[in-house]
Design a protein around this motif. Structure first.
Motif, PDB file in Angstrom:
ATOM      1  N   GLY A 157       0.839  -1.202   0.000  1.00  0.00           N
ATOM      2  CA  GLY A 157       0.000   0.000   0.000  1.00  0.00           C
ATOM      3  C   GLY A 157       0.864   1.238   0.000  1.00  0.00           C
ATOM      4  O   GLY A 157       2.102   1.160   0.034  1.00  0.00           O
ATOM      5  N   GLY A 158       0.193   2.372   0.003  1.00  0.00           N
ATOM      6  CA  GLY A 158       0.905   3.633  -0.043  1.00  0.00           C
ATOM      7  C   GLY A 158       1.832   3.820   1.152  1.00  0.00           C
ATOM      8  O   GLY A 158       2.897   4.430   1.041  1.00  0.00           O
ATOM      9  N   THR A 159       1.421   3.298   2.289  1.00  0.00           N
ATOM     10  CA  THR A 159       2.258   3.425   3.478  1.00  0.00           C
ATOM     11  C   THR A 159       3.585   2.703   3.267  1.00  0.00           C
ATOM     12  O   THR A 159       4.660   3.268   3.496  1.00  0.00           O
ATOM     13  CB  THR A 159       1.511   2.848   4.703  1.00  0.00           C
ATOM     14  OG1 THR A 159       0.286   3.575   4.859  1.00  0.00           O
ATOM     15  CG2 THR A 159       2.330   2.971   5.972  1.00  0.00           C
ATOM     16  N   HIS A 191       0.600  13.276   4.016  1.00  0.00           N
ATOM     17  CA  HIS A 191      -0.130  12.100   4.482  1.00  0.00           C
ATOM     18  C   HIS A 191       0.506  11.526   5.757  1.00  0.00           C
ATOM     19  O   HIS A 191       1.730  11.538   5.908  1.00  0.00           O
ATOM     20  CB  HIS A 191      -0.150  11.029   3.391  1.00  0.00           C
ATOM     21  CG  HIS A 191      -1.116   9.920   3.696  1.00  0.00           C
ATOM     22  ND1 HIS A 191      -0.731   8.750   4.303  1.00  0.00           N
ATOM     23  CD2 HIS A 191      -2.453   9.833   3.511  1.00  0.00           C
ATOM     24  CE1 HIS A 191      -1.791   7.972   4.458  1.00  0.00           C
ATOM     25  NE2 HIS A 191      -2.851   8.608   3.991  1.00  0.00           N
ATOM     26  N   THR A 247      -5.148  13.295   0.229  1.00  0.00           N
ATOM     27  CA  THR A 247      -6.268  12.457   0.655  1.00  0.00           C
ATOM     28  C   THR A 247      -7.404  13.308   1.207  1.00  0.00           C
ATOM     29  O   THR A 247      -8.571  13.043   0.942  1.00  0.00           O
ATOM     30  CB  THR A 247      -5.784  11.486   1.746  1.00  0.00           C
ATOM     31  OG1 THR A 247      -4.494  11.018   1.367  1.00  0.00           O
ATOM     32  CG2 THR A 247      -6.715  10.312   1.905  1.00  0.00           C
ATOM     33  N   ASP A 272       4.064  11.566  -3.682  1.00  0.00           N
ATOM     34  CA  ASP A 272       3.039  10.669  -3.161  1.00  0.00           C
ATOM     35  C   ASP A 272       1.767  10.873  -3.980  1.00  0.00           C
ATOM     36  O   ASP A 272       1.008  11.810  -3.745  1.00  0.00           O
ATOM     37  CB  ASP A 272       2.807  10.991  -1.672  1.00  0.00           C
ATOM     38  CG  ASP A 272       1.705  10.147  -1.053  1.00  0.00           C
ATOM     39  OD1 ASP A 272       1.076   9.355  -1.783  1.00  0.00           O
ATOM     40  OD2 ASP A 272       1.467  10.284   0.170  1.00  0.00           O
ATOM     41  N   ASP A 301      -1.382   4.154  -5.798  1.00  0.00           N
ATOM     42  CA  ASP A 301      -2.133   3.007  -5.261  1.00  0.00           C
ATOM     43  C   ASP A 301      -3.175   2.536  -6.273  1.00  0.00           C
ATOM     44  O   ASP A 301      -4.275   3.107  -6.324  1.00  0.00           O
ATOM     45  CB  ASP A 301      -2.900   3.424  -3.990  1.00  0.00           C
ATOM     46  CG  ASP A 301      -2.126   3.180  -2.698  1.00  0.00           C
ATOM     47  OD1 ASP A 301      -1.004   2.657  -2.756  1.00  0.00           O
ATOM     48  OD2 ASP A 301      -2.666   3.510  -1.630  1.00  0.00           O
ATOM     49  N   HIS A 303      -5.019   0.164  -5.854  1.00  0.00           N
ATOM     50  CA  HIS A 303      -6.191  -0.265  -5.072  1.00  0.00           C
ATOM     51  C   HIS A 303      -7.081   0.924  -4.704  1.00  0.00           C
ATOM     52  O   HIS A 303      -8.115   0.743  -4.074  1.00  0.00           O
ATOM     53  CB  HIS A 303      -5.816  -1.123  -3.865  1.00  0.00           C
ATOM     54  CG  HIS A 303      -5.091  -0.437  -2.739  1.00  0.00           C
ATOM     55  ND1 HIS A 303      -4.218  -1.107  -1.925  1.00  0.00           N
ATOM     56  CD2 HIS A 303      -5.102   0.828  -2.280  1.00  0.00           C
ATOM     57  CE1 HIS A 303      -3.737  -0.277  -1.007  1.00  0.00           C
ATOM     58  NE2 HIS A 303      -4.250   0.908  -1.202  1.00  0.00           N
ATOM     59  N   LYS A 304      -6.690   2.122  -5.088  1.00  0.00           N
ATOM     60  CA  LYS A 304      -7.604   3.249  -4.902  1.00  0.00           C
ATOM     61  C   LYS A 304      -8.303   3.556  -6.226  1.00  0.00           C
ATOM     62  O   LYS A 304      -9.489   3.380  -6.338  1.00  0.00           O
ATOM     63  CB  LYS A 304      -6.850   4.461  -4.376  1.00  0.00           C
ATOM     64  CG  LYS A 304      -6.570   4.328  -2.873  1.00  0.00           C
ATOM     65  CD  LYS A 304      -5.711   5.433  -2.348  1.00  0.00           C
ATOM     66  CE  LYS A 304      -5.559   5.301  -0.831  1.00  0.00           C
ATOM     67  NZ  LYS A 304      -4.395   6.037  -0.340  1.00  0.00           N
TER      68      LYS A 304
HETATM   69  C1  LIG Z   1      -4.048   6.377   0.885  1.00  0.00           C
HETATM   70  C2  LIG Z   1      -2.868   7.220   0.885  1.00  0.00           C
HETATM   71  C3  LIG Z   1      -1.649   6.787   1.431  1.00  0.00           C
HETATM   72  C4  LIG Z   1      -1.521   5.489   2.170  1.00  0.00           C
HETATM   73  O1  LIG Z   1      -1.825   4.417   1.357  1.00  0.00           O
HETATM   74  P1  LIG Z   1      -2.264   2.992   1.937  1.00  0.00           P
HETATM   75  O2  LIG Z   1      -2.414   2.200   0.707  1.00  0.00           O
HETATM   76  O3  LIG Z   1      -3.561   3.207   2.661  1.00  0.00           O
HETATM   77  O4  LIG Z   1      -1.196   2.521   2.833  1.00  0.00           O
HETATM   78  C5  LIG Z   1      -0.555   7.615   1.306  1.00  0.00           C
HETATM   79  N1  LIG Z   1      -0.656   8.810   0.700  1.00  0.00           N
HETATM   80  C6  LIG Z   1      -1.809   9.262   0.185  1.00  0.00           C
HETATM   81  C7  LIG Z   1      -1.839  10.592  -0.490  1.00  0.00           C
HETATM   82  C8  LIG Z   1      -2.955   8.480   0.254  1.00  0.00           C
HETATM   83  O5  LIG Z   1      -4.107   8.937  -0.251  1.00  0.00           O
END
Ligand SMILES: *Cc1c(COP(=O)(O)O)cnc(C)c1O
Length: 467
Positions: A157-159, A191, A247, A272, A301, A303-304
């Protein structure tokens, strides 16, 4: 005990007697079909753990026991109880956080991937799957305009992506002789995963002022850098982080201005784009991302906004060859992989064993074509624009910002935090939507994020009626 080698061709049961009879496989496939075509009915808040325990015990007793409860029972428990507890992110009323709507092709490929028995860590174990992942990474790198050599891997994931990118940045800082903890330049609204990554890496966070819209600008960055120069700390800077689609508000920092300064100063530039990156496919908004091509590292991501199941983040580096030393794990049994010249995703992030989680994205793109992606994301932006317009015309609502990709922030005249929460609770108990309030410049406001094309007029009317 003697070891018997089995010679049967179709040797399905691997554990237990008849662990997976052909009839059971049919049951699973039928459940899969049902899950894919399930009606997106009313939303409901999940029950407490105790209630789920009681319902599960009523249905099957202890689900984990010596003898096992068998596939039909376990599957029934999953389908009738467990998969009903929680709010699916692909529901038209899922308007909180950031939703996700996998295509059936991606969801099914995710299952197929699990059945492949392959590991996506190194070329030896999963060459074909890694090839497919790299095709998808290339597609993303090209959308962003990264150099031809750009590469990376998919992480959970993004984290995990932000963390690994910052590990790579800190690695370069150390290679260049950086001795101190190192400074990470971020905007106030960065974030939470950036902040936690900095904490884990023991980097000192330096907040760069943002503009009225919450964006990081080149002017503010230049200001911070000259202040650091005066203090003689410019060479402690590890990286600057910009967001492409925040976000909370959907804004995009001044990527071009920041990227140019970072280039001039030799500072690692991390972008990011976990949420916003999907919209790179939409020509109408592509210009807002100008400068993203200057990134040393970038995360998106899928998955988003790219219609694949959790968990999937694309992590890309402009110079992938330079980061492998930061992640390569030394173990005698890994020597062969570490010395191979093939693409080994384990060398691009903080992980070792990994599923080739980018394959569903490759598959969905291959099946539907990039035009379908573009059109769907365009439609999501249109829906967002429609909702913004309705909010603007509403006598008691005020739109907070005119743009923001598919994130909409607004206030209801005279409302306090508890009023927003009461409205949000009402929306959920009426089964209309999952929404949560947020804050904007210290004020509690309402935030909606649209991530699929299922939101229709009726639900919109129902949603706004309570305001
Ligand atoms: C969702 C998000 C993250 C974290 O991503 P995860 O997949 O939830 O770990 C980081 N940065 C931004 C800008 C995001 O929207």
């Amino acid at each position: 005990m003697t070891l018997q080698l089995s010679g049967t061709a179709l040797e399905l049961p691997c554990i237990g007697e008849g662990a997976m009879a052909p009839a059971d496989i049919e049951l699973m496939l039928a459940a899969l079909r049902q899950a894919l075509t399930r009606p997106r009915g009313k939303l409901a808040a999940p029950q407490e753990a105790e209630q789920i325990t009681l319902a599960a015990e009523r249905a099957v007793g202890q689900s984990i026991c010596e003898a096992g409860i068998g596939l039909p029972q376990a599957l029934d428990l999953y389908a009738s109880l467990l998969s009903q507890q929680g709010v699916p992110t692909d529901h038209p009323g899922y308007l909180a956080y950031i939703g996700a709507s996998p295509t059936p092709a991606a969801a099914l490929m995710d299952g197929l991937l699990s059945a492949s028995g392959m590991i996506g860590s190194g070329w030896l174990g999963g060459a074909g799957l890694i090839w497919a992942e790299n095709q998808a990474l290339r597609w993303l790198a090209d959308l962003a305009g990264l150099p031809a050599a750009a590469m990376g891997c998919f992480v959970s994931g993004g984290t995990a992506g932000n963390f690994s990118a910052l590990v790579a940045a800190r690695h370069r800082y150390r290679e260049r002789g950086g001795m101190g903890a190192g400074l990470l330049l971020v905007a106030e609204g960065a974030h939470s995963s950036i902040i936690v990554s900095a904490r884990l890496l023991d980097l000192h966070v330096v907040i760069v002022a943002s503009d009225d819209l919450g964006r990081l600008t080149a002017t503010a960055l230049a200001h911070t850098l000259s202040a650091l120069q005066v203090e003689g700390r410019l060479d402690e800077v590890v990286a600057v982080v910009a967001v492409a689609g925040s976000t909370n508000a959907g804004h995009i920092d001044d990527l071009l201005g920041i990227g140019q300064i970072a280039r001039q100063q030799g500072i690692w530039f991390h972008v990011d784009a976990a949420y916003g990156g999907a919209f790179l496919c939409v020509p109408g908004v592509r210009e807002k991302f100008s400068g993203i091509e200057l990134a040393d590292s970038l995360i998106i991501d899928p998955h988003k906004g790219l219609f694949v199941p959790y968990d999937c983040c694309a992590l890309l580096y402009a110079k992938p060859g330079a980061v492998t030393a930061a992640f390569t794990q030394d173990a005698s049994y890994l020597e062969q992989i570490n010395e191979s010249r093939q693409c080994n995703p384990m060398h691009y992030a903080f992980h070792l064993s990994r599923r080739a989680r980018g394959v569903p994205l490759w598959f969905s793109l291959a099946v539907h074509g990039s035009a379908a992606y573009r059109q769907t994301l365009e439609r999501i932006l249109e829906l967002s624009a429609c909702l913004r317009e309705r909010i603007t015309r509403h006598p008691r609502l005020q739109l907070i910002q005119a743009s923001g990709l598919s994130v909409i922030l607004f206030r209801r005249e005279g409302w306090q935090a508890r009023d927003y929460d009461a409205w949000a609770q009402g929306c959920l108990s009426d089964g209309i939507a999952l929404v949560v309030s947020s804050s904007w410049q210290g004020e509690t406001v309402m935030r909606i994020c649209i991530m699929n094309t299922r939101l229709d007029q009726q639900r919109c009317d129902e949603l706004l009626a309570g305001l």
